[in-house]
Design a protein around this motif. Structure first.
Motif, PDB file in Angstrom:
ATOM      1  N   ASP A  24       0.828  -1.204   0.000  1.00  0.00           N
ATOM      2  CA  ASP A  24       0.000   0.000   0.000  1.00  0.00           C
ATOM      3  C   ASP A  24       0.867   1.261   0.000  1.00  0.00           C
ATOM      4  OD1 ASP A  24      -2.519   1.521   0.288  1.00  0.00           O
ATOM      5  OD2 ASP A  24      -1.742   1.946   2.303  1.00  0.00           O
ATOM      6  N   LEU A  25       1.856   1.300   0.877  1.00  0.00           N
ATOM      7  CA  LEU A  25       2.733   2.472   0.952  1.00  0.00           C
ATOM      8  C   LEU A  25       3.526   2.665  -0.334  1.00  0.00           C
ATOM      9  CD1 LEU A  25       4.014   2.110   4.620  1.00  0.00           C
ATOM     10  CD2 LEU A  25       2.319   3.738   3.742  1.00  0.00           C
ATOM     11  N   PHE A  27       2.681   1.623  -3.336  1.00  0.00           N
ATOM     12  CA  PHE A  27       1.743   2.037  -4.379  1.00  0.00           C
ATOM     13  C   PHE A  27       1.450   3.532  -4.282  1.00  0.00           C
ATOM     14  CE2 PHE A  27      -2.642   2.491  -6.041  1.00  0.00           C
ATOM     15  CZ  PHE A  27      -2.373   2.149  -7.346  1.00  0.00           C
ATOM     16  N   ARG A  28       1.291   4.014  -3.058  1.00  0.00           N
ATOM     17  CA  ARG A  28       1.058   5.454  -2.861  1.00  0.00           C
ATOM     18  C   ARG A  28       2.260   6.268  -3.334  1.00  0.00           C
ATOM     19  NH1 ARG A  28      -3.027   6.737   1.434  1.00  0.00           N
ATOM     20  NH2 ARG A  28      -4.022   4.744   1.906  1.00  0.00           N
ATOM     21  N   ALA A  29       3.463   5.733  -3.098  1.00  0.00           N
ATOM     22  CA  ALA A  29       4.672   6.437  -3.541  1.00  0.00           C
ATOM     23  C   ALA A  29       4.726   6.502  -5.068  1.00  0.00           C
ATOM     24  CB  ALA A  29       5.919   5.749  -2.984  1.00  0.00           C
ATOM     25  N   ARG A  31       2.184   6.526  -7.082  1.00  0.00           N
ATOM     26  CA  ARG A  31       1.168   7.492  -7.499  1.00  0.00           C
ATOM     27  C   ARG A  31       1.522   8.917  -7.092  1.00  0.00           C
ATOM     28  NH1 ARG A  31      -4.467   4.942  -5.815  1.00  0.00           N
ATOM     29  NH2 ARG A  31      -4.726   7.119  -5.253  1.00  0.00           N
ATOM     30  N   GLU A  33       1.376  10.184  -4.059  1.00  0.00           N
ATOM     31  CA  GLU A  33       0.509  10.700  -3.006  1.00  0.00           C
ATOM     32  C   GLU A  33       1.345  11.149  -1.810  1.00  0.00           C
ATOM     33  OE1 GLU A  33      -2.485   7.962  -1.733  1.00  0.00           O
ATOM     34  OE2 GLU A  33      -3.206   7.626  -3.767  1.00  0.00           O
ATOM     35  N   GLY A  35       1.323  11.534   2.020  1.00  0.00           N
ATOM     36  CA  GLY A  35       0.488  10.971   3.061  1.00  0.00           C
ATOM     37  C   GLY A  35       1.304  10.336   4.156  1.00  0.00           C
ATOM     38  N   VAL A  38       4.821   8.148   3.781  1.00  0.00           N
ATOM     39  CA  VAL A  38       5.269   8.100   2.391  1.00  0.00           C
ATOM     40  C   VAL A  38       6.070   9.364   2.110  1.00  0.00           C
ATOM     41  CG1 VAL A  38       4.574   8.024  -0.018  1.00  0.00           C
ATOM     42  CG2 VAL A  38       3.247   6.777   1.680  1.00  0.00           C
TER      43      VAL A  38
END
Length: 82
Positions: A24-25, A27-29, A31, A33, A35, A38
């Protein structure tokens, strides 16, 4: 001194949970994001992080499946005599 006894299932589940969180972390990186937990990284590094996180998740899933499968076989009664 406290002694903590953990089952193999619990350890495998914990590893799977941590690997899922890392995916999850990562994937956010990828994208980009901003948050929790990250930090901004170049896209190539973020993609590499995601690839590694997905590999670890696959290993954690395989470990969990094998532990649960082995424990399940040990708990099932043998019905060959019926």
């Amino acid at each position: 001194m406290a002694i903590i006894i953990r089952s193999r299932e619990a350890e495998a589940a914990q590893r799977f949970f941590e690997a899922s969180r890392n995916v999850d972390l990562a994937f956010r990186a990828v994208r980009g994001e901003a948050g929790f937990d990250v930090s901004p990284v170049p896209h190539g590094a973020a993609q590499s992080r995601l690839d590694h996180a997905l590999d670890e998740l696959a290993r954690a899933e395989a470990l969990f499946d094998s532990v649960v499968s082995v424990q399940g076989r040990r708990r099932q009664p043998d019905h060959r005599d019926t």
